[in-house]
Design a protein around this motif. Structure first.
Motif, PDB file in Angstrom:
ATOM      1  N   GLU A  40       0.695  -1.177  -0.059  1.00 59.98           N
ATOM      2  CA  GLU A  40      -0.186  -0.024   0.095  1.00 59.98           C
ATOM      3  C   GLU A  40       0.806   1.308   0.072  1.00 59.98           C
ATOM      4  OE1 GLU A  40      -2.563  -0.471   3.413  1.00 59.98           O
ATOM      5  OE2 GLU A  40      -3.777  -1.773   2.249  1.00 59.98           O
ATOM      6  N   LEU A  41       2.266   1.217   0.015  1.00 53.76           N
ATOM      7  CA  LEU A  41       2.898   2.331   0.169  1.00 53.76           C
ATOM      8  C   LEU A  41       3.364   2.882  -1.198  1.00 53.76           C
ATOM      9  CD1 LEU A  41       5.769   1.013   2.751  1.00 53.76           C
ATOM     10  CD2 LEU A  41       3.808   2.629   3.233  1.00 53.76           C
ATOM     11  N   GLU A  42       3.283   4.294  -1.075  1.00 54.93           N
ATOM     12  CA  GLU A  42       3.785   4.932  -2.181  1.00 54.93           C
ATOM     13  C   GLU A  42       5.121   5.357  -2.022  1.00 54.93           C
ATOM     14  OE1 GLU A  42       2.121   5.390  -5.179  1.00 54.93           O
ATOM     15  OE2 GLU A  42       0.269   4.531  -4.316  1.00 54.93           O
ATOM     16  N   PRO A  43       5.858   5.789  -3.190  1.00 54.73           N
ATOM     17  CA  PRO A  43       7.281   6.295  -2.917  1.00 54.73           C
ATOM     18  C   PRO A  43       7.269   7.407  -2.026  1.00 54.73           C
ATOM     19  CG  PRO A  43       6.853   5.870  -5.206  1.00 54.73           C
ATOM     20  CD  PRO A  43       5.430   5.819  -4.483  1.00 54.73           C
ATOM     21  N   GLY A  44       8.332   7.021  -1.156  1.00 53.73           N
ATOM     22  CA  GLY A  44       8.718   8.063  -0.152  1.00 53.73           C
ATOM     23  C   GLY A  44       7.763   7.807   1.253  1.00 53.73           C
ATOM     24  N   ASP A  45       6.616   7.153   1.059  1.00 56.36           N
ATOM     25  CA  ASP A  45       5.598   6.931   2.261  1.00 56.36           C
ATOM     26  C   ASP A  45       6.671   6.279   3.546  1.00 56.36           C
ATOM     27  OD1 ASP A  45       3.652   8.068   1.004  1.00 56.36           O
ATOM     28  OD2 ASP A  45       2.535   6.136   0.987  1.00 56.36           O
ATOM     29  N   ILE A  46       5.847   6.473   4.625  1.00 57.57           N
ATOM     30  CA  ILE A  46       6.453   5.835   6.032  1.00 57.57           C
ATOM     31  C   ILE A  46       5.549   4.795   6.299  1.00 57.57           C
ATOM     32  CG2 ILE A  46       6.830   6.460   8.334  1.00 57.57           C
ATOM     33  CD1 ILE A  46       7.747   9.260   7.606  1.00 57.57           C
ATOM     34  N   LEU A  47       6.239   3.647   7.002  1.00 57.02           N
ATOM     35  CA  LEU A  47       5.545   2.530   7.681  1.00 57.02           C
ATOM     36  C   LEU A  47       6.027   2.720   8.777  1.00 57.02           C
ATOM     37  CD1 LEU A  47       4.007   0.004   7.910  1.00 57.02           C
ATOM     38  CD2 LEU A  47       5.940  -1.155   7.460  1.00 57.02           C
ATOM     39  N   PHE A  48       4.956   3.100  10.015  1.00 55.53           N
ATOM     40  CA  PHE A  48       5.315   2.916  11.282  1.00 55.53           C
ATOM     41  C   PHE A  48       4.982   1.606  12.121  1.00 55.53           C
ATOM     42  CE2 PHE A  48       3.958   4.077  15.679  1.00 55.53           C
ATOM     43  CZ  PHE A  48       5.100   4.503  16.270  1.00 55.53           C
ATOM     44  N   THR A  59      10.211   4.825   4.242  1.00 54.89           N
ATOM     45  CA  THR A  59      10.998   4.823   5.480  1.00 54.89           C
ATOM     46  C   THR A  59      10.285   3.872   6.350  1.00 54.89           C
ATOM     47  OG1 THR A  59      11.434   7.104   4.750  1.00 54.89           O
ATOM     48  CG2 THR A  59      11.554   6.556   7.099  1.00 54.89           C
ATOM     49  N   LEU A  60      10.916   3.050   6.873  1.00 47.78           N
ATOM     50  CA  LEU A  60      10.513   2.295   8.254  1.00 47.78           C
ATOM     51  C   LEU A  60      10.757   3.144   9.516  1.00 47.78           C
ATOM     52  CD1 LEU A  60       9.097  -0.136   9.578  1.00 47.78           C
ATOM     53  CD2 LEU A  60      11.228  -1.157   9.582  1.00 47.78           C
ATOM     54  N   ILE A  61       9.877   3.488  10.131  1.00 42.31           N
ATOM     55  CA  ILE A  61       9.861   4.177  11.546  1.00 42.31           C
ATOM     56  C   ILE A  61       9.586   2.872  12.700  1.00 42.31           C
ATOM     57  CG2 ILE A  61       9.504   5.798  13.321  1.00 42.31           C
ATOM     58  CD1 ILE A  61       9.019   7.755  11.094  1.00 42.31           C
ATOM     59  N   GLY A  62      10.434   2.369  13.326  1.00 44.73           N
ATOM     60  CA  GLY A  62      10.219   1.548  14.266  1.00 44.73           C
ATOM     61  C   GLY A  62      10.250   2.186  15.710  1.00 44.73           C
ATOM     62  N   ALA A  63       9.301   1.829  16.624  1.00 42.82           N
ATOM     63  CA  ALA A  63       9.474   2.335  18.018  1.00 42.82           C
ATOM     64  C   ALA A  63       9.466   1.412  19.011  1.00 42.82           C
ATOM     65  CB  ALA A  63       8.035   3.331  18.131  1.00 42.82           C
ATOM     66  N   THR A  64      10.132   1.490  20.058  1.00 39.05           N
ATOM     67  CA  THR A  64      10.166   0.304  21.090  1.00 39.05           C
ATOM     68  C   THR A  64      10.709   1.008  22.318  1.00 39.05           C
ATOM     69  OG1 THR A  64      11.196  -1.652  21.456  1.00 39.05           O
ATOM     70  CG2 THR A  64      12.746   0.014  20.555  1.00 39.05           C
ATOM     71  N   THR A  65      10.179   0.358  23.533  1.00 35.00           N
ATOM     72  CA  THR A  65      10.313   0.665  24.788  1.00 35.00           C
ATOM     73  C   THR A  65      11.503  -0.179  25.234  1.00 35.00           C
ATOM     74  OG1 THR A  65       8.766  -0.935  25.603  1.00 35.00           O
ATOM     75  CG2 THR A  65       7.984   1.434  25.369  1.00 35.00           C
ATOM     76  N   ARG A  66      12.154  -1.217  24.385  1.00 37.12           N
ATOM     77  CA  ARG A  66      13.049  -2.426  24.764  1.00 37.12           C
ATOM     78  C   ARG A  66      13.966  -2.466  23.484  1.00 37.12           C
ATOM     79  NH1 ARG A  66      10.686  -7.624  27.326  1.00 37.12           N
ATOM     80  NH2 ARG A  66      12.504  -7.322  28.247  1.00 37.12           N
ATOM     81  N   PRO A  67      14.879  -1.530  23.489  1.00 36.87           N
ATOM     82  CA  PRO A  67      15.772  -1.569  22.212  1.00 36.87           C
ATOM     83  C   PRO A  67      16.610  -2.872  22.396  1.00 36.87           C
ATOM     84  CG  PRO A  67      16.398   0.181  23.889  1.00 36.87           C
ATOM     85  CD  PRO A  67      15.057  -0.292  24.185  1.00 36.87           C
ATOM     86  N   GLY A  68      17.081  -3.333  23.692  1.00 37.28           N
ATOM     87  CA  GLY A  68      17.751  -4.404  23.922  1.00 37.28           C
ATOM     88  C   GLY A  68      17.105  -5.745  23.346  1.00 37.28           C
TER      89      GLY A  68
END
Length: 338
Positions: free
Chosen positions: A104-112, A157-166
């Motif tokens: 579903e992503l277009e060029p430049g879009d972000i997947l969070f 662009t993939l943006i990943g969010a986490t409370t536990r980077p380890g």
């Protein structure tokens, strides 16, 4: 009121909270309060990407819950003038789910992807080629008729969010070109958050009242907004007044068992347990969790960080220890070893 206003057994946000956050969520860096150094860095990367007409490099955002990781990802999308697809690690159960999102992503879009550390292994492995080469290989058919199909993807662009980077695997972590650490907010920043929220909700709050909420909000905007809503309820019911002053704020927060340092009943139970039964420690994490009927992950991720950051608790190789500051805060004295 003994239950914690800050913590839940699950970190999942409730529908009411999601709707509330959406209504007050800033849309640009100009409106985004706090995280000044992080914003400055991201603005540089975004400006460079726009100047080169490229997608932004993949971004990993980590930090304690409630600091605005989802909001920041939306701001990044708006600053990049692209669309954003939002999901979470537990929601992507199989590779087919990920493929639908990528398609579903277009060029430049972000997947969070929130809680990206909870991605299933096979989904994470598919992300490797998607992030590096903007392509994935999928298997079509079964048994002897099965064959690989090359599936190209637009630059995204993939943006990943986490409370536990380890908890992230090294291969996934190393594929993020931008790694951003979100830190706890100070009292003045949280005061600005409360004042902005009151303006959005067409409420009036005095400066000393908004500062008091900020002081008791554990360095976390989400908690500041929760407390503001509860204080507003008290002001409306007991004062029948839209103006929130310091006295009603303190009265409401005391009823909610939120003390002057932002500790609630659960935080104090942790410290009291360790002092009453173990003379302040050292105590193992599993022992604390068992006594509170909580799982160790909840204790470690949702309670400990603030207690440690405020100097009430220490981690040692032998276990957790209540500091002198923790004893003093509860008005208790450590028993001398005999």
């Amino acid at each position: 009121m003994d239950d914690s206003i800050f913590h839940e057994n699950s970190p999942e946000k409730q529908p009411e909270e999601i709707a509330m956050e959406a209504s007050i969520r800033p849309q640009t860096f100009a409106d985004y309060i706090g995280q000044a150094e992080l914003k400055t860095e991201l603005q540089v990367y975004i400006s460079a990407a726009l100047a080169r007409d490229e997608s932004l490099d993949h971004v990993l955002i980590y930090g304690p819950p409630g600091l605005g990781k989802t909001t920041l990802s939306t701001v990044i999308a708006n600053e990049m003038h692209v669309n954003i697809q939002t999901t979470s690690g537990p929601a992507i159960e199989k590779t087919g789910d990920l493929l639908v999102l990528l398609n579903e992503l277009e060029p430049g879009d972000i997947l969070f992807i929130d809680e990206i550390h909870r991605l299933p292994r096979q989904v994470e492995e598919m992300l490797y080629s998607a992030m590096e080469d903007f392509q994935v290989d999928i298997i079509i058919g079964q048994d002897e008729g099965a064959h690989p199909v090359h599936f190209p993807l637009p630059p995204f662009t993939l943006i990943g969010a986490t409370t536990r980077p380890g908890a992230l695997s090294a291969p996934l972590r190393h594929r993020f070109g931008i790694v951003s650490h979100m830190r706890y907010y100070n009292q003045e920043e949280l005061q600005q958050v409360v004042q902005r929220t009151s303006h959005v909700f067409h409420s009036q709050i005095l400066d000393d009242a908004s500062l008091e909420i900020g002081r008791r909000s554990r360095g976390t905007p989400r908690i500041a907004n929760r407390l503001f809503r509860r204080v507003r309820d008290f002001a409306q019911v007991y004062r029948q007044d839209d103006c929130i002053d310091l006295s009603i704020t303190q009265e409401a927060l005391n009823v909610l068992n939120v003390d002057e340092c932002g500790l609630d009943s659960i935080d104090r139970k942790i410290l009291q347990l360790m002092i009453q039964f173990y003379n302040g420690g050292p105590v193992g994490l599993s022992t604390i969790a068992a006594n509170l009927s909580e799982d160790t992950t909840t204790i470690e991720d949702m309670y400990e960080p603030y207690l440690i950051q405020q100097g009430f608790l220490q981690r040692t190789p032998r276990g957790r220890i209540v500091t002198d500051k923790g004893f003093k805060h509860l008005g208790l004295t450590k028993q001398e070893d005999r």
